[in-house]
Design an enzyme around this catalytic site. Structure first.
Site, PDB file in Angstrom:
ATOM      1  N   CYS A 114      62.944  54.269 -14.771  1.00 51.27           N
ATOM      2  CA  CYS A 114      62.842  53.119 -13.863  1.00 51.27           C
ATOM      3  C   CYS A 114      63.441  51.869 -14.524  1.00 51.27           C
ATOM      4  O   CYS A 114      64.666  51.768 -14.627  1.00 51.27           O
ATOM      5  CB  CYS A 114      61.403  52.914 -13.412  1.00 51.27           C
ATOM      6  N   HIS A 208      59.810  58.109 -11.391  1.00 47.79           N
ATOM      7  CA  HIS A 208      58.791  58.141 -12.446  1.00 47.79           C
ATOM      8  C   HIS A 208      58.323  59.568 -12.733  1.00 47.79           C
ATOM      9  O   HIS A 208      57.308  60.012 -12.182  1.00 47.79           O
ATOM     10  CB  HIS A 208      57.596  57.274 -12.038  1.00 47.79           C
ATOM     11  N   GLU A 210      56.714  60.665 -15.153  1.00 44.77           N
ATOM     12  CA  GLU A 210      55.376  60.692 -15.768  1.00 44.77           C
ATOM     13  C   GLU A 210      54.265  60.712 -14.724  1.00 44.77           C
ATOM     14  O   GLU A 210      53.107  60.973 -15.059  1.00 44.77           O
ATOM     15  CB  GLU A 210      55.199  59.492 -16.708  1.00 44.77           C
TER      16      GLU A 210
END
Length: 226
Positions: A114, A208, A210
């Site tokens: 990002c 993202h 994660e």
């Protein structure tokens, strides 16, 4: 360590509350170290520091992740500030730009997530769109949308075909930095991944990883770092 690659992950410095304390803290959402660990690496937090130390820090790492976070200062790419651009994070900008420069110079595998992708683009002379509508569904809530890889790219080799990804951003890549190529797009044409042409392993994703269960992108970094 059992031979697992050491992956540095840049972090926030923010005021936080835990127990009886409310203090400035080096913060990193737990999804980042968990993703590194799930992909086979060991995560090391890299809070903002003197940029002069960046090369020495990177020399001790096997790979580097520049994490998501606040908007990049538009002055870093020669633009006037749009009123919708977020507050400055000067210490983090300086530190992470130095880390990126050191990683590229040393050939250390690099993943930008990002903000990290946007900063990689800026580090190489690119620019950003300071605001786009429709990519944040609700404040503080991750959305999902499809991302289509460019055939033959590093990114495509990691994820295969089009995937639905967790996303939260209101800025995007505009002019690509020197040596970068776009390797994935959203349905509206927003650049969702960039990578460095040539043998060095450097990849940025606008979404993202994660926040999801797919470890393919991080696994690619870990394999390059091994």
């Amino acid at each position: 360590m059992t031979g697992r690659p050491l992956i540095g992950v840049s972090t926030y410095l923010e005021t936080a509350r835990w127990g009886v304390w409310e203090l400035e803290a080096a913060l990193l959402p737990a999804g980042y170290p968990r993703l590194v660990q799930a992909a086979g690496g060991v995560a090391a937090m890299l809070p903002p520091d003197d940029p002069a130390y960046a090369a020495g820090v990177v020399a001790r790492l096997d790979g580097l992740v520049i994490a998501g976070g606040p908007d990049v200062d538009p002055g870093r790419y020669g633009a006037a500030r749009d009123p919708r651009c977020g507050p400055e994070a000067r210490a983090r900008d300086s530190w992470e730009l130095a880390l990126i420069g050191a990683a590229l110079a040393a050939g250390t595998p690099l993943l930008g997530i990002c903000r990290g992708m946007q900063l990689l683009n800026v580090a190489l002379g690119g620019t950003l769109v300071q605001h786009i509508d429709g990519h944040v569904e609700a404040v503080g809530v991750f959305g999902r949308h499809g991302v289509k890889p460019v055939p033959g790219s590093l990114y495509a080799g990691l994820v295969g075909g089009e995937v639905s990804v967790p996303t939260y951003h209101h800025q995007a890549v505009d002019r690509l930095g020197e040596g970068l190529v776009a390797s994935a797009f959203a349905g509206d044409g927003t650049v969702e991944a960039v990578e460095l042409a040539g043998p060095r392993w450097a990849l940025g994703v606008q979404w993202h990883p994660e926040m999801g269960a797919d470890v393919s992108v991080m696994r690619g970094l870990i394999e390059a770092a091994s």
